[in-house]
Structures are given as structure tokens and as C-alpha cells.
Design an enzyme around this catalytic site. Sequence first.
Site, PDB file in Angstrom:
ATOM      1  N   GLY A 177      -0.183  12.873   9.007  1.00 13.73           N
ATOM      2  CA  GLY A 177      -0.704  13.545   7.824  1.00 13.73           C
ATOM      3  C   GLY A 177       0.384  13.763   6.792  1.00 13.73           C
ATOM      4  O   GLY A 177       1.316  12.963   6.659  1.00 13.73           O
ATOM      5  N   GLU A 192      -9.601  14.926  18.121  1.00  6.93           N
ATOM      6  CA  GLU A 192      -9.313  15.848  17.007  1.00  6.93           C
ATOM      7  C   GLU A 192     -10.609  16.477  16.484  1.00  6.93           C
ATOM      8  O   GLU A 192     -10.666  17.689  16.246  1.00  6.93           O
ATOM      9  CB  GLU A 192      -8.611  15.067  15.884  1.00  6.93           C
ATOM     10  CG  GLU A 192      -8.268  15.879  14.656  1.00  6.93           C
ATOM     11  CD  GLU A 192      -7.772  14.985  13.510  1.00  6.93           C
ATOM     12  OE1 GLU A 192      -7.513  13.784  13.739  1.00  6.93           O
ATOM     13  OE2 GLU A 192      -7.685  15.479  12.371  1.00  6.93           O
ATOM     14  N   HIS A 226      -7.837   9.385  19.750  1.00  9.81           N
ATOM     15  CA  HIS A 226      -7.071  10.530  19.248  1.00  9.81           C
ATOM     16  C   HIS A 226      -7.870  11.273  18.184  1.00  9.81           C
ATOM     17  O   HIS A 226      -8.012  12.501  18.227  1.00  9.81           O
ATOM     18  CB  HIS A 226      -5.741  10.006  18.693  1.00  9.81           C
ATOM     19  CG  HIS A 226      -4.955  10.993  17.880  1.00  9.81           C
ATOM     20  ND1 HIS A 226      -5.231  11.237  16.547  1.00  9.81           N
ATOM     21  CD2 HIS A 226      -3.904  11.779  18.204  1.00  9.81           C
ATOM     22  CE1 HIS A 226      -4.371  12.140  16.099  1.00  9.81           C
ATOM     23  NE2 HIS A 226      -3.561  12.473  17.080  1.00  9.81           N
ATOM     24  N   ASN A 227      -8.412  10.548  17.250  1.00  7.44           N
ATOM     25  CA  ASN A 227      -9.169  11.200  16.189  1.00  7.44           C
ATOM     26  C   ASN A 227     -10.489  11.762  16.703  1.00  7.44           C
ATOM     27  O   ASN A 227     -10.942  12.817  16.257  1.00  7.44           O
ATOM     28  CB  ASN A 227      -9.446  10.217  15.041  1.00  7.44           C
ATOM     29  CG  ASN A 227      -8.219   9.981  14.194  1.00  7.44           C
ATOM     30  OD1 ASN A 227      -7.098  10.057  14.684  1.00  7.44           O
ATOM     31  ND2 ASN A 227      -8.424   9.676  12.918  1.00  7.44           N
ATOM     32  N   GLY A 269       0.852  -1.187   0.000  1.00  7.37           N
ATOM     33  CA  GLY A 269       0.000   0.000   0.000  1.00  7.37           C
ATOM     34  C   GLY A 269       0.881   1.227   0.000  1.00  7.37           C
ATOM     35  O   GLY A 269       1.378   1.633   1.052  1.00  7.37           O
ATOM     36  N   LEU A 270       1.050   1.823  -1.185  1.00  2.86           N
ATOM     37  CA  LEU A 270       2.015   2.921  -1.313  1.00  2.86           C
ATOM     38  C   LEU A 270       1.331   4.257  -1.579  1.00  2.86           C
ATOM     39  O   LEU A 270       1.772   5.068  -2.387  1.00  2.86           O
ATOM     40  CB  LEU A 270       3.029   2.591  -2.413  1.00  2.86           C
ATOM     41  CG  LEU A 270       3.774   1.264  -2.200  1.00  2.86           C
ATOM     42  CD1 LEU A 270       4.661   0.944  -3.392  1.00  2.86           C
ATOM     43  CD2 LEU A 270       4.594   1.310  -0.915  1.00  2.86           C
ATOM     44  N   MET A 330       0.452   7.865   2.787  1.00  2.64           N
ATOM     45  CA  MET A 330       1.034   7.465   4.071  1.00  2.64           C
ATOM     46  C   MET A 330       2.067   6.353   3.891  1.00  2.64           C
ATOM     47  O   MET A 330       3.206   6.468   4.365  1.00  2.64           O
ATOM     48  CB  MET A 330      -0.073   6.995   5.028  1.00  2.64           C
ATOM     49  CG  MET A 330      -1.018   8.090   5.484  1.00  2.64           C
ATOM     50  SD  MET A 330      -0.258   9.290   6.627  1.00  2.64           S
ATOM     51  CE  MET A 330      -0.263   8.339   8.160  1.00  2.64           C
ATOM     52  N   GLY A 331       1.676   5.298   3.189  1.00  2.00           N
ATOM     53  CA  GLY A 331       2.584   4.159   3.041  1.00  2.00           C
ATOM     54  C   GLY A 331       3.868   4.550   2.322  1.00  2.00           C
ATOM     55  O   GLY A 331       4.976   4.169   2.720  1.00  2.00           O
ATOM     56  N   LYS A 366      -5.558   5.374  18.881  1.00  2.48           N
ATOM     57  CA  LYS A 366      -5.618   6.256  17.709  1.00  2.48           C
ATOM     58  C   LYS A 366      -7.054   6.702  17.428  1.00  2.48           C
ATOM     59  O   LYS A 366      -7.290   7.847  17.019  1.00  2.48           O
ATOM     60  CB  LYS A 366      -5.046   5.526  16.480  1.00  2.48           C
ATOM     61  CG  LYS A 366      -5.181   6.286  15.158  1.00  2.48           C
ATOM     62  CD  LYS A 366      -4.496   7.639  15.206  1.00  2.48           C
ATOM     63  CE  LYS A 366      -4.227   8.234  13.828  1.00  2.48           C
ATOM     64  NZ  LYS A 366      -5.274   8.121  12.838  1.00  2.48           N
ATOM     65  N   ASP A 405       2.330  -2.596  -4.411  1.00  2.00           N
ATOM     66  CA  ASP A 405       1.077  -1.853  -4.537  1.00  2.00           C
ATOM     67  C   ASP A 405       0.400  -2.381  -5.782  1.00  2.00           C
ATOM     68  O   ASP A 405       1.068  -2.853  -6.718  1.00  2.00           O
ATOM     69  CB  ASP A 405       1.365  -0.349  -4.669  1.00  2.00           C
ATOM     70  CG  ASP A 405       0.110   0.493  -4.522  1.00  2.00           C
ATOM     71  OD1 ASP A 405      -0.083   1.106  -3.449  1.00  2.00           O
ATOM     72  OD2 ASP A 405      -0.710   0.520  -5.470  1.00  2.00           O
TER      73      ASP A 405
END
Lengths: 324, 324, 324, 324
Positions: free
Chosen positions: D123, D196, D192-193, D7-8, D11-12, D189, D30
Site C-alpha cells: 500500500g 484481507e 492474501h487479499n 507504469g509509474l 505503486m510503480g 497474493k 509511463d
Amino acid sequence: MQLGMVGLGRMGGNIVRRLLRNGHTAVVFDQDPKAVAALVQEGAVGADSLEDFVSKLELPRTAWVMLPAGDPTEVTVMKIAGLMQPGDVIIDGGNSFYKDDIRRAAVLDEKGLHYVDVGTSGGVWGLERGYCMMIGGHKEAVDRLDPIFSTLAPGLGEVPRTPGRDGRDPRAEHGYIHAGPSGAGHFVKMIHNGIEYGLMQAYAEGFDILKHANSTELPEAQRFDLNIGDIAEVWRRGSVVSSWLLDLTATALAGDENLDAFSGHVADSGEGRWTLNAAIEEAVPAHVLSAALYARFRSRQSATYADKLLSAMRKGFGGHQEPK
Amino acid sequence: MQLGMVGLGRMGGNIVRRLLRNGHTAVVFDQDPKAVAALVQEGAVGADSLEDFVSKLELPRTAWVMLPAGDPTEVTVMKIAGLMQPGDVIIDGGNSFYKDDIRRAAVLDEKGLHYVDVGTSGGVWGLERGYCMMIGGHKEAVDRLDPIFSTLAPGLGEVPRTPGRDGRDPRAEHGYIHAGPSGAGHFVKMIHNGIEYGLMQAYAEGFDILKHANSTELPEAQRFDLNIGDIAEVWRRGSVVSSWLLDLTATALAGDENLDAFSGHVADSGEGRWTLNAAIEEAVPAHVLSAALYARFRSRQSATYADKLLSAMRKGFGGHQEPK
Amino acid sequence: MQLGMVGLGRMGGNIVRRLLRNGHTAVVFDQDPKAVAALVQEGAVGADSLEDFVSKLELPRTAWVMLPAGDPTEVTVMKIAGLMQPGDVIIDGGNSFYKDDIRRAAVLDEKGLHYVDVGTSGGVWGLERGYCMMIGGHKEAVDRLDPIFSTLAPGLGEVPRTPGRDGRDPRAEHGYIHAGPSGAGHFVKMIHNGIEYGLMQAYAEGFDILKHANSTELPEAQRFDLNIGDIAEVWRRGSVVSSWLLDLTATALAGDENLDAFSGHVADSGEGRWTLNAAIEEAVPAHVLSAALYARFRSRQSATYADKLLSAMRKGFGGHQEPK
Amino acid sequence: MQLGMVGLGRMGGNIVRRLLRNGHTAVVFDQDPKAVAALVQEGAVGADSLEDFVSKLELPRTAWVMLPAGDPTEVTVMKIAGLMQPGDVIIDGGNSFYKDDIRRAAVLDEKGLHYVDVGTSGGVWGLERGYCMMIGGHKEAVDRLDPIFSTLAPGLGEVPRTPGRDGRDPRAEHGYIHAGPSGAGHFVKMIHNGIEYGLMQAYAEGFDILKHANSTELPEAQRFDLNIGDIAEVWRRGSVVSSWLLDLTATALAGDENLDAFSGHVADSGEGRWTLNAAIEEAVPAHVLSAALYARFRSRQSATYADKLLSAMRKGFGGHQEPK
């Protein structure tokens, strides 16, 4: 007994009608002569100015002002007060802010006049069903006006009596109360409307969830295509969510289940806002009443600055591009 | 017609009673033999095991399971299903999660059994006033059970009919609906309870503001010492906030205006929580229904970690020491 | 330049200190002579009355009032105004309500005096880091006081500059702005504090959910026993929820992860309340800011009337007895 | 050490880049060959199928899956697991639901494989500033991967160290934590979101009130025409509401104070929704986090059924006609 009425809109006009139909008399004034003429046809005595209006009232005078809150009420109450004499009564039956009542009552008190604030609920149904009234003012004045209030009120009707109220003020179960000194009537009516907002929003959210039960956001096997009108109807009998507001909802949905006649813009009035101000002053949490008001604010905007700012932050941090 | 009932608590027992009083027959089972014996006294046929229970039902069988949602219902439904034959019906009349209904209905469907979910509102009043029912399942099964449902439902009663419903399903105005396939009954009941939470909280907040109207946080001239019980009573007639919940409130306040008998801890049940999950799945805003549930969560805590964290931040930034 | 300061509490005293340390001079007054003496030790000129205070100020005078909002500020501002002459400036650096600023500015304006309202954020950190200031008032006065403001402000510091601000007012990135006419400073500071409440509550709720992640209400396989202090710490670097408030949270949790030193009672101040009043006046939805304030109200009550009323309704309808 | 990445996307791809730039090696795959080619250019070893990918990994293997949550992650994790052997590690670095982690970890555990869930915040800034990581899984696996995590993390940087953390796990202040067993990483996480969302909404509401400070709903003397961009900027220094989100806000407003580039439609992702589900399961009040999510739901609708229903009730009771 005789009542003077200034302001012959839907509420003022029907209050006079309910009194006339039950043996009372009325002197009426409105800036629109046609409104006066219509009630004269039905038996009222017409006046063509505030001076004329006051002069036609029997002593001690009773003048009910039924005008929009704020300046119209302020100006009219003060003008009438200037024409009256000690012992007379001015009723503010509109939706005034209770702090204005407190202030005006103090002014009238110095002149020996009585100021009575009446919060009135009944809508377009009041003429037939009677008006629920929350009254603030001097005991002397409120008691003297009892024939008026007891006629306007719904009375016991077919609503079952509440057990355990023996020995309590019987006016409450007839649909009117003397809530306290000047301002108390509008204060209680204000909270009444705040609650109304909350109740309405609770139904609105629930029906919205029902309406979206076949949303394509849901797995197909968990979607339901519900008959919203039948659901509103079925809850009217035997269910704990039955209420007058639900009756009105069922009627509306029987006619147009999609409610296409409505834009989705919802007005709000002072009472909902003042209710929150009162909650804040008292340090009482009012999550539901606030949310109900804010939903109305939101309903009148197509895209908020707040939402745009969320998108701007999302773009700044995550490079997200919002779908449109 | 004959109904089998498993679970003779307040709801299950009274449902059987209402049927027996109206010419139906019943086979009953409960893990508490005394509960069975009590209903046998009133004319029901008792069973001493689920096997015995199923064997005493006439074909095609109808077994109503009225047990707590979750494991008790799951286990019992599945056990009864194992004893039944094609064409039989199992009714889940409890407060099951609708996704459990969908799953169970699929399992029973493969065996040729009908699964009917019935959301039932009526509380302690249902025996006398009838039960409002929201029903999910196969049309064939729901129609066959109509004699049961029409007897349990409140019927038209003295509630005025909604104008404009001519030609619509008459069951709704008698207090029961066939809402859709399996799960639809409990889905609608779930939202019903979500709305109930919202309505209750709207009243609760409003009365809380009224109760604090003489708070010492307010300027003295703006305080009111209100009669809360009379206010609840007066709104019952002619006011737009009249409802069954308000009737119950007025009764409670007539007995104890300060509500000293209550600790302030308020329980919540699955439906209120699931309503929010449904709203979230559908992406429907539900501010009021959420706030109502959260108020109950909060009511059961004396001091939250969240609040302590606020104090810690205040101390860290401003050196504030909280009052205790 | 010279500044006069009335009110030598934590904020007022440190503002004087920061000025003295950077080459300015100060005349100080407080009703507590010890507070005056302490600052005289550090180089200020002391005064023993408001009259003495005003007489020691150079023309045109600049008097900063740093007192609790409401009566203390009102009385002091008006008294000083009576001792001043045209061209002098009175700064209200406290947390006054912006509508009071507007009113007071009009009064001072008639006397030729300038009224400057300064919303000041900085807490116990301001002496060292500088104060973020939001300023309202006449351009002439605000510009003349720039040496004061630029010294008190944090300056660019190590905070990276915002791209795209070339050509914009450079004061903003130094930590102070001239927001608009009198009242604008406190208006912006008010919203600042409203946002602060919302931010704090967002963290508080999130950490509360983390803290309860091993609640026995959850299935055992889905419980987590989390290290709350480490979580606060880890989010300080690279995470989008990093902030000064999070820094303070991490510090507090490093010392006492259970926050046992705090009762859970959380105070609130005027700005949070006024922010909601402003939102309501503007018809802007403010769900989050409201909820944050209400959580503080709720934190100070052990059992609410609202919650008791919910229990009363539940008992009335369903016969429910609440757990205690 | 060597890491495999599937998965590129943004993020990846950047995670691989940050590793390559710091002396690690990577095998990448990918479904888009161009994405693979791009990273091969930068020093990674490319694979043209999952089988090829796994075969190129050194024992014990480490495969990081960075794909959308739900089916894509599920299918890929399970397929890779089928190709691996005991002692190998699969990292799910996406935004998976923590209950899916718990389930998948149990499945892999039976095969002797390690499942490590990594909640990753950073991000578009992560490549440069590093990624904040919340990690769940077996201690053995998490410890073994420490060279990867410590490279990806931001490190101490210029953020001041929190006092009082001596003796605590030093990873936290470097920007990564081992939160607990599988699922714990994504659970933290998720919250966390959720936080946010709440923080963002607090700013959004506050700036919305500032933006409307010159609304014609206000008395003219109380209106302010504020410079929103300067306000965002000034709060970045010395103010308690300073944060990364505020930095991003200031940047956005420096470019376009009216935010005209945004439609006002705001997307939401699973974590915000799941946070509420978790709060509900734990019975923790989450008014602010809920309101923040609902605001996004609302932002994507132009007129709600809920609002139309309010209008229908208003018309039914009071004869009100809504303004459009």
C-alpha cells in the site's frame, strides 16, 4: 364445541369465523368493541371485559388468547388464569417465545389449569384453506380440544398423501400435530418461521441474480434481458423449486415485475431471531437461516457503520478513496 | 413431429417415452446398444452410429443431445453439426454451462444451424408429470419445436392459475418458456438449481435444529423430543413452507426418521457453482446460495485443514488443547 | 497495593505473579491447596477458606474472582459479598456474560459494594507481555484500582503510538480502558472474542484454499504445490494481513505444516455465542462472526442430520445415490 | 542492478524510488510524461515510448509492468515481449488473474523469455516499510532478480523471528517468497487479499455491534454508550486481535469516531472475487471470505430487488405492509 377468543385481529377473528361456519360456538372479547360487534353479527357471543368473557364460558372453559407476543399475551394469560378454575384451558395461539410458554405452563399447572401453546400458520389464507397448527401441552387438554383443532386444520384437501405413513398419527396429514409438552408447539412454529426466512431468501437471491443478468458489469455478449415474471410462473409446474412461496412470488410479479411498490425495507419478527438463538444453544450450524435474518437487518439500513469502517481501513492502508 | 435423441440415460430415455406416448416419433442413439434396443421396443427408430442417426432424421432435422455437460456434450454437438445442413436444429438438453452455449451457438450460426439450449427440470418424475423447460435460442427454431415442448411440459394440470397473467405468454403456465437467445435457457436453469440448493439447505438446517431439540447441551426443562416425520408432514398443508421439496422430505422421513441410510456426504453439480460465479460477476450478494454450496463441500470432508489451523492458533495463544 | 485473588488457574495465577513481581501484594485462595502453596512460595499470602481469604484483606478490600463463568463465579461472588462491607470491591475477571454482571452489580450495589467486571485478554502470554483489560464498573472503584490495572496492562511497549490521540484517555494506549458501567467490560471483551473468531476463520479459510491449490479437482496446469509455512511467514512483514494471530500461525506451521497433531475438532466458548445474540438483539448483520462460530460447531460433527436430509431430498427428486 | 518500470502510479513509482534510494538504477516509462519526468528528477533514466524503454535496458533485460490488471497489462506485456530477446525477463507486478499469468508465461516461454508474476502488498506504506512480495516464475529468473527483491522487501525489521524456522528458506522472513511457477505469485497474493477482506469484515461487524450497543432496540438497563476509538486503541496491546488493520482502524477512529467522512459504499477488486472462484473450483468452504465480499456488493446498493421480493412474499402470504 365452545371456544372463547381474546384478540380479534386478522388471525383471531378468522379463527372464530372458521369455527362458527362449521358448527362451533364462540365467546369473543377484544379491547376494541367494534371488533367484538363484528363477530357478534356473525354469530358469536360478545363480552365487554375479561371478567365477562370468562363468566360466559362453559365449564371446563377454553380460552384462546391471540395477542402480540410479550407483555400483551403475558398480562392477559395471567389475568384470565386468575379468573379460572381447575380443569380449564388457556391456549396461547400467538407467536410467543417457547421459554415463556414453559414458564407460564408451570405457573398454571400449580393452579390445576392447562396451558396449551399453538403455533399457527395460515396467514390471510387460513380462513379459507385452514390453519396448520403445531400444538404443545398436556395430552388430556389437547385431546379434549380436538374438535376445535380438526375444524381449524386444512384437512387432507387435494394434497396427495405421503406414502409410508400408515399407522402414524393421522392428525399430521390433516394439518395439526401435538408436538409435545408446553412450549413444543411454539418451538416447532419458531423453526417453521426460521425455515420460511431461509426459503424466502433463497428465492430472493436467485431472482436478484436473474434480474441483474443484463448488468453492465457483464460482457455484452453474456447479458440476458429476462422476463422475471414468466420465470417465476414456469417453475410452478414440474420444477423441484415449486412451492407456495413461489406461487405468491409469481402472483406478485404478474402484477409488478419491478416490484416498485416496495421500498426494500423488510421487517423481521421474533421467531427468526429465536431460531438462531436455539441453533446456537444446540451448537447446530445455521448459515442459511442466519444469512436470511441478517439480510433483513441490512435491508433497513442505508449505510452501515461496518461498511464505513471498511472504507476507513482501505483509505488507511492503500490510500483508496471510495466512489460514492 | 419427429425428434432425434442422443443419450438415453434416465432423462433422455424418459423424454423419448413421453413423446412416443403422445403421438410423436423418435430416432434414438446411445453408445450402449441395449439402451437403444429398449426404446426401439417402445416404438422408437434405432440408430447404430451418429452418422446413421443423422441420416434417419427428416428435414429440417431436430437432434436433442442429452449427455453430461462438458466434453461429452461438446464433442457430440460438434460432430452432429458436421453432419447437418442449414435449417437443422441441435438441442442441448443437458446441464451445460451457458457460456459454452453462447460459444457453440455462434459456431453453429455460421453454418446456418440452430442451437437451442433447454434447461430441464423434472427428475425421476418428469415422465409422468412432465418436464419444466427453460429454453434459449432463435425464435424461429423454438417456435418450430413447439409441438415437442408442449408435449413434454406438464401443462396447466391441477396447479391453480396465477391471477393477473392475462395477456402474458401462455407457455409459462404450461411449464415452458422461451427465455431468450442461446444460453438463456441454461442460465435460467442454473439459477433454478442454485435456488434449489438454498431451499434444500434451509429445510436441512431447520430440521437439524428440530432434531437436536433434545440435545444435552440444553437445560433439561427446555428439551423436546420431537417427531420429525410428523412435523414434515404437518407443514404440507396450510403452511407457508409447503413445497415439493417438503413433500419429498416427508416421504423420506416417513420411511426412516433418522436417515441412517445416508452417509452425510452430499454431491454438488456445476449449476450450484456457476450460480455463485454469476452472482459474483454481477456483484449480487448471494449469502444463502453460497452457504448452501459450501455445506455440501464441507459434508464430504471429515476434518478440514481450516479447522486444524483454528486449533493451532488456539493452542498458540491460549494453550488450549482441543477435546477430541 | 494489595489484591485478593480467588481462582489460581493459568490466568489467575499469572495475574498474581505479575503483580508480585512489580511490588504489589496478594492474598490468594483456590480450592486446590497446592495452587495456593505455589503462590505462597512466590510471595503471596495464602488463605484456606473464603472466610479466611476475606479476613486477610485490608480495608477497603479488593477481591478478584477468576473462575469459570456461570455457577462457579456466581456462587463465589455472592459468598464473598456476604462477607464484605460497604466500600469493598469484587472484581469478576473471568468470561462472564455481561447480563449476569448487570444483575450482580445491582445486588452488590444495594449492599454498598462495588462490582467491577474485567474482560482480560492475554492468554499464556499475559504474564510476560501484560494483559489487555476492558473494565466495567463505578468510576470510584475503577480509579482506586488503577495501580493494579496499570501494572497488569502491557503499557506502551514497542507498539507505535496512534497519531491523533492527544487529549484522549491515556489508559487505552497503555492497554486498559474503563469501558462503562458494570457489564461494559465483559460486553467489550465478548465482542473482542467474536472478532477473534472471525479473524481466525478468515485465515483458516484462506490457508485451506492455499492447501488445496494442488487439488486433483483442478486442471493439472492450474495446480500449485505451495509452501504453506513460508506463506504464513512472508505475510508477517509488510503485508496488510500481518497480525498476532498470523504470528502464531507461522509458528505452528514452522513446526508442522500439515497440522497432523490436530483432530480438526474446535471448541467454542460463550463469548462467540453471546456475540451473535447481541448482534441479533441489536439487529446488526453479523455474517462473518456467525459463519466463524458455525464452522466450529460443524467441526465437531462427523456427519450432520442436515446433510443426510439433503441426500434424502436428492434421492427423492432425482434418484441420486450419493458417493460415500 | 538495473530495473525497467512501466507504469509509474503510486505503486510503480514508489518501487522505483525504493530501488534508487538503495543503489539500484532504473529506466522508467509511463504514458504520462510528467510521471516520467518526476522520477528522472530522482535519478531514473526516462523513456518516451515502449521501444525507447526496451532499447535502454541492459541485457539480459528486466522489465517490470505495473499497470491495471486485464487489458492494459495484457497489451503492454505482449508488446514488450515482441521487442525482447531470449533470456530477458518481464515482471507483472500488478494484480493480474493467475490464469492469465499461466497463459502469458506459456507464450513467452516459447520465445525464450521469462515471465515472473509478483504479487505485491504494501500500500502507501511500502516505500518506507518495504513490500511483501509473492513471486511466481522460473527459478533461474527469480534467483537472478534477487538483488531487486531483497531491496524491495521489508527485511527482518523489528518483527520477532518465528521460532523453528532454522533451515527454511530465509527469504520468507525477509518478506518475499518464490511461491512456485508462473501464476503462483498472483495466486498467493489473491488469497492474501481474500483473507484481507475477511479480516476487515470481522472487525467491521464487531465494531458495528459495539456502536449499536446503545440501540433503542435494547432494554434500557442493557445499553452501553461505548467509546469506539478507545476500544480500538486498547486492543492494540496485549490482545489477540491486534494487527496492522487494527492499527489503521485505531488511527481512523482517533480522527473521526463516527466515520462521517465515508458514504458506506465500499469498492471491491478482482482478487476478492477470484478467491471465491478458486475456493469453488477446489470445493473448499469459504463462508467468511464470501460474506466479506457480499457485504461490499451490498454496500453499493440502496435497496435490492431481493429485499423487495421478500416484501412481496410477505404481503402475499400474511398481508404484511412493510414499514418504510
